[in-house]
Design a protein around this motif. Sequence first.
Motif, PDB file in Angstrom:
ATOM      1  N   VAL A  15       0.857  -1.181   0.000  1.00 31.76           N
ATOM      2  CA  VAL A  15       0.000   0.000   0.000  1.00 31.76           C
ATOM      3  C   VAL A  15       0.894   1.232   0.000  1.00 31.76           C
ATOM      4  O   VAL A  15       1.584   1.503   0.979  1.00 31.76           O
ATOM      5  N   PRO A  16       0.927   1.990  -1.106  1.00 28.40           N
ATOM      6  CA  PRO A  16       1.762   3.188  -1.119  1.00 28.40           C
ATOM      7  C   PRO A  16       1.213   4.262  -0.186  1.00 28.40           C
ATOM      8  O   PRO A  16       0.010   4.431  -0.054  1.00 28.40           O
ATOM      9  N   GLU A  17       2.126   4.958   0.467  1.00 23.94           N
ATOM     10  CA  GLU A  17       1.762   6.102   1.300  1.00 23.94           C
ATOM     11  C   GLU A  17       2.366   7.339   0.647  1.00 23.94           C
ATOM     12  O   GLU A  17       3.582   7.437   0.486  1.00 23.94           O
ATOM     13  N   LEU A  18       1.517   8.269   0.259  1.00 23.95           N
ATOM     14  CA  LEU A  18       1.947   9.470  -0.435  1.00 23.95           C
ATOM     15  C   LEU A  18       1.961  10.651   0.517  1.00 23.95           C
ATOM     16  O   LEU A  18       0.990  10.895   1.229  1.00 23.95           O
ATOM     17  N   THR A  19       3.058  11.380   0.527  1.00 25.07           N
ATOM     18  CA  THR A  19       3.127  12.625   1.288  1.00 25.07           C
ATOM     19  C   THR A  19       2.467  13.709   0.449  1.00 25.07           C
ATOM     20  O   THR A  19       2.791  13.880  -0.728  1.00 25.07           O
ATOM     21  N   VAL A  20       1.522  14.431   1.043  1.00 30.25           N
ATOM     22  CA  VAL A  20       0.783  15.470   0.336  1.00 30.25           C
ATOM     23  C   VAL A  20       0.924  16.796   1.073  1.00 30.25           C
ATOM     24  O   VAL A  20       1.192  16.826   2.271  1.00 30.25           O
ATOM     25  N   GLU A  59      -0.632  11.136   3.690  1.00 26.74           N
ATOM     26  CA  GLU A  59      -0.258  11.807   4.932  1.00 26.74           C
ATOM     27  C   GLU A  59       0.216  13.205   4.596  1.00 26.74           C
ATOM     28  O   GLU A  59       1.056  13.387   3.711  1.00 26.74           O
ATOM     29  N   GLN A  60      -0.350  14.190   5.281  1.00 23.68           N
ATOM     30  CA  GLN A  60       0.063  15.572   5.062  1.00 23.68           C
ATOM     31  C   GLN A  60       1.483  15.760   5.556  1.00 23.68           C
ATOM     32  O   GLN A  60       1.862  15.281   6.620  1.00 23.68           O
ATOM     33  N   ARG A  61       2.267  16.470   4.773  1.00 23.89           N
ATOM     34  CA  ARG A  61       3.674  16.706   5.102  1.00 23.89           C
ATOM     35  C   ARG A  61       3.796  17.363   6.476  1.00 23.89           C
ATOM     36  O   ARG A  61       3.063  18.287   6.808  1.00 23.89           O
ATOM     37  N   HIS A  62       4.746  16.832   7.282  1.00 20.20           N
ATOM     38  CA  HIS A  62       5.016  17.395   8.612  1.00 20.20           C
ATOM     39  C   HIS A  62       6.477  17.133   8.955  1.00 20.20           C
ATOM     40  O   HIS A  62       7.148  16.312   8.323  1.00 20.20           O
ATOM     41  N   ALA A  63       6.984  17.825   9.951  1.00 16.23           N
ATOM     42  CA  ALA A  63       8.416  17.807  10.274  1.00 16.23           C
ATOM     43  C   ALA A  63       8.939  16.424  10.635  1.00 16.23           C
ATOM     44  O   ALA A  63      10.102  16.118  10.381  1.00 16.23           O
ATOM     45  N   GLN A  64       8.112  15.570  11.225  1.00 13.31           N
ATOM     46  CA  GLN A  64       8.572  14.243  11.630  1.00 13.31           C
ATOM     47  C   GLN A  64       8.279  13.172  10.576  1.00 13.31           C
ATOM     48  O   GLN A  64       8.476  11.990  10.823  1.00 13.31           O
ATOM     49  N   GLU A  72       9.929  18.368  -3.846  1.00 17.35           N
ATOM     50  CA  GLU A  72       9.567  19.426  -4.792  1.00 17.35           C
ATOM     51  C   GLU A  72       8.498  18.912  -5.734  1.00 17.35           C
ATOM     52  O   GLU A  72       8.541  17.762  -6.167  1.00 17.35           O
ATOM     53  N   LYS A  73       7.545  19.768  -6.057  1.00 15.61           N
ATOM     54  CA  LYS A  73       6.495  19.387  -6.994  1.00 15.61           C
ATOM     55  C   LYS A  73       7.046  19.343  -8.404  1.00 15.61           C
ATOM     56  O   LYS A  73       7.915  20.135  -8.741  1.00 15.61           O
ATOM     57  N   PRO A  74       6.562  18.446  -9.240  1.00 19.29           N
ATOM     58  CA  PRO A  74       5.541  17.457  -8.923  1.00 19.29           C
ATOM     59  C   PRO A  74       6.121  16.302  -8.125  1.00 19.29           C
ATOM     60  O   PRO A  74       7.204  15.815  -8.423  1.00 19.29           O
ATOM     61  N   PHE A  75       5.388  15.870  -7.103  1.00 25.43           N
ATOM     62  CA  PHE A  75       5.816  14.745  -6.285  1.00 25.43           C
ATOM     63  C   PHE A  75       5.688  13.462  -7.109  1.00 25.43           C
ATOM     64  O   PHE A  75       4.912  13.387  -8.039  1.00 25.43           O
ATOM     65  N   PRO A 129      -3.413  16.798  -6.869  1.00 26.51           N
ATOM     66  CA  PRO A 129      -3.001  18.170  -6.526  1.00 26.51           C
ATOM     67  C   PRO A 129      -1.505  18.357  -6.267  1.00 26.51           C
ATOM     68  O   PRO A 129      -0.989  19.461  -6.412  1.00 26.51           O
ATOM     69  N   ASP A 130      -0.784  17.284  -5.910  1.00 24.73           N
ATOM     70  CA  ASP A 130       0.652  17.395  -5.666  1.00 24.73           C
ATOM     71  C   ASP A 130       1.494  16.908  -6.836  1.00 24.73           C
ATOM     72  O   ASP A 130       2.721  16.939  -6.768  1.00 24.73           O
ATOM     73  N   GLY A 131       0.855  16.459  -7.890  1.00 23.05           N
ATOM     74  CA  GLY A 131       1.587  16.029  -9.073  1.00 23.05           C
ATOM     75  C   GLY A 131       1.798  14.536  -9.194  1.00 23.05           C
ATOM     76  O   GLY A 131       2.422  14.085 -10.156  1.00 23.05           O
ATOM     77  N   PHE A 132       1.302  13.730  -8.242  1.00 25.72           N
ATOM     78  CA  PHE A 132       1.391  12.282  -8.394  1.00 25.72           C
ATOM     79  C   PHE A 132       0.600  11.879  -9.631  1.00 25.72           C
ATOM     80  O   PHE A 132      -0.517  12.347  -9.846  1.00 25.72           O
ATOM     81  N   LEU A 133       1.175  11.015 -10.445  1.00 21.58           N
ATOM     82  CA  LEU A 133       0.560  10.616 -11.706  1.00 21.58           C
ATOM     83  C   LEU A 133      -0.242   9.333 -11.510  1.00 21.58           C
ATOM     84  O   LEU A 133       0.284   8.313 -11.076  1.00 21.58           O
ATOM     85  N   LEU A 134      -1.532   9.410 -11.824  1.00 22.75           N
ATOM     86  CA  LEU A 134      -2.445   8.284 -11.676  1.00 22.75           C
ATOM     87  C   LEU A 134      -2.969   7.877 -13.044  1.00 22.75           C
ATOM     88  O   LEU A 134      -3.357   8.720 -13.847  1.00 22.75           O
ATOM     89  N   ARG A 135      -2.962   6.563 -13.290  1.00 25.51           N
ATOM     90  CA  ARG A 135      -3.508   6.022 -14.540  1.00 25.51           C
ATOM     91  C   ARG A 135      -4.752   5.224 -14.183  1.00 25.51           C
ATOM     92  O   ARG A 135      -4.667   4.140 -13.620  1.00 25.51           O
TER      93      ARG A 135
END
Length: 146
Positions: A15-20, A59-64, A72-75, A129-135
């Motif tokens: 299961v991929p986890e994407l930082t947004v 998961e929303q980007r955070h310091a930890q 950098e976008k596009p992610f 919205p962050d540039g991840f490419l979905l097919r």
Amino acid sequence: MAEDMAEIPCWNPLVPELTVTSLEASLHFYQAAGFSVRHRRESPPFAYLELGHAQLMLEQRHAQGWNVEPLEKPFGRGINFQIEVADVGKVLSALLLLNFIPFRNLRDSWYRVTPDAEKGQREFLVQDPDGFLLRFSQNLGQRSAA
């Protein structure tokens, strides 16, 4: 509504986890595409999504966070996530209503799977919205190779 993760019966083995950058903006996109929220927490902002058998974590980007800097976008450069759906046209229409422009327009593609057969899918590509490419793809079945 958050639910206890121990109560969730089936997690896919990968299961991929994407930082947004914004969980809310990402949820707006993914829910329009047909994903539902299976689990959510607020600190840090996180959601576990599913669409059919496809599962994805945001998961929303955070310091930890577990990020290799710089982000950098596009992610997600260099990867696209294929998600099979029953009606790819319905997904495309919903995303067009939100003004998301396809990275690649809807088309039928045939891929050789054996020396004598091809498997087809109707597909389009779009960036979240962050540039991840979905097919997003819809199965067209199999045919004899030309």
